[in-house]
Design a protein around this motif. Structure first.
Motif, PDB file in Angstrom:
ATOM      1  N   ASN A 164       0.835  -1.209   0.000  1.00  0.00           N
ATOM      2  CA  ASN A 164       0.000   0.000   0.000  1.00  0.00           C
ATOM      3  C   ASN A 164       0.865   1.252   0.000  1.00  0.00           C
ATOM      4  O   ASN A 164       0.625   2.207  -0.744  1.00  0.00           O
ATOM      5  N   ARG A 165       1.907   1.256   0.835  1.00  0.00           N
ATOM      6  CA  ARG A 165       2.813   2.417   0.894  1.00  0.00           C
ATOM      7  C   ARG A 165       3.552   2.615  -0.430  1.00  0.00           C
ATOM      8  O   ARG A 165       3.935   3.736  -0.773  1.00  0.00           O
ATOM      9  N   HIS A 168       0.374   0.474  -4.192  1.00  0.00           N
ATOM     10  CA  HIS A 168      -0.500  -0.617  -4.636  1.00  0.00           C
ATOM     11  C   HIS A 168      -1.594  -0.807  -3.580  1.00  0.00           C
ATOM     12  O   HIS A 168      -1.455  -1.591  -2.652  1.00  0.00           O
ATOM     13  N   ALA A 169      -2.666  -0.036  -3.749  1.00  0.00           N
ATOM     14  CA  ALA A 169      -3.679   0.039  -2.697  1.00  0.00           C
ATOM     15  C   ALA A 169      -4.603  -1.175  -2.665  1.00  0.00           C
ATOM     16  O   ALA A 169      -5.070  -1.570  -1.603  1.00  0.00           O
ATOM     17  N   ARG A 170      -4.864  -1.745  -3.820  1.00  0.00           N
ATOM     18  CA  ARG A 170      -5.806  -2.874  -3.870  1.00  0.00           C
ATOM     19  C   ARG A 170      -5.094  -4.083  -4.463  1.00  0.00           C
ATOM     20  O   ARG A 170      -5.048  -4.270  -5.677  1.00  0.00           O
TER      21      ARG A 170
END
Length: 213
Positions: A164-165, A168-170
């Motif tokens: 996520n950081r 790549h949120a999903r």
């Protein structure tokens, strides 16, 4: 014009044929996964809202059986075992109450097609290809993570937070255990490969020592 060394030309031709053969093999899982996704899309458009989830969950159960049952895995991978014998082995695992598998009819029929077409050895890769298509459908990224031991909830959360950081949120994880990497992990995200396994570190150390000798 310089003459071509026949031996070099022969090696180049062999390498080209190997690349073409590998490309053809790599295309097979995508083709089967695409066919199954097309079936799911057709059922969805007819009003079966849960078809994608049912197929994905059924394939996850089969993938887990392949990962955890060494005898089952060898049966699928052996080119010497007749297709009907392989199919009986698959159905025996799917129908075994001890496994607790819940596989919908669409997945059973699909696996039957894969096995009868002598593609049983590619079943795990076909499932991975379907997962990638399903993640794309959901607007997610598919990441395959290989670890020496199964991920626990803490390590899984840490890995997802790190992704996520990195923007790549999903991300949908496809987890696989391979004791041969010894420790650390190998992560494949799209076309990118991140290898922090102990096996890889030892290999790099061996190469460095060889170069310093």
């Amino acid at each position: 014009m310089p003459e071509t060394n026949p031996q070099v030309a022969e090696i180049a031709a062999a390498l080209r044929m190997a690349r073409e053969a590998r490309a053809a093999v790599d295309a097979i899982p995508s083709r089967y996964a695409g066919g199954l996704m097309a079936l799911a899309r057709e059922r969805y458009e007819r009003g079966d809202a849960g078809i994608h989830d049912r197929i994905a969950q059924g394939l996850d159960a089969v993938a887990a059986a392949i990962e955890q049952n060494a005898v089952f895995r060898r049966t699928l991978e052996s080119p010497l075992i007749p297709a009907e014998t392989q199919l009986k082995a698959v159905l025996a695992v799917l129908d075994d109450p001890a496994t607790g598998l819940s596989v919908p009819r669409e997945v059973r029929n699909f696996i039957g097609v894969v096995v009868r077409n002598r593609r049983a050895a590619l079943l795990a890769r076909i499932i991975a290809a379907f997962r990638a298509l399903d993640a794309e459908r959901r607007g997610e990224e598919q990441a395959e993570v290989v670890t020496a031991v199964p991920l626990d909830d803490t390590r899984r959360a840490q890995l997802l937070a790190a992704l996520n950081r990195a923007g790549h949120a999903r991300v949908r994880l496809a987890e696989r255990v391979d004791p041969a990497i010894l420790g650390g992990l190998v992560l494949k995200l799209g076309s990118r490969l991140y290898d922090s396994s102990i096996r890889s570190r030892l290999q790099r150390l061996a190469h460095a020592m060889k170069g310093a000798a």
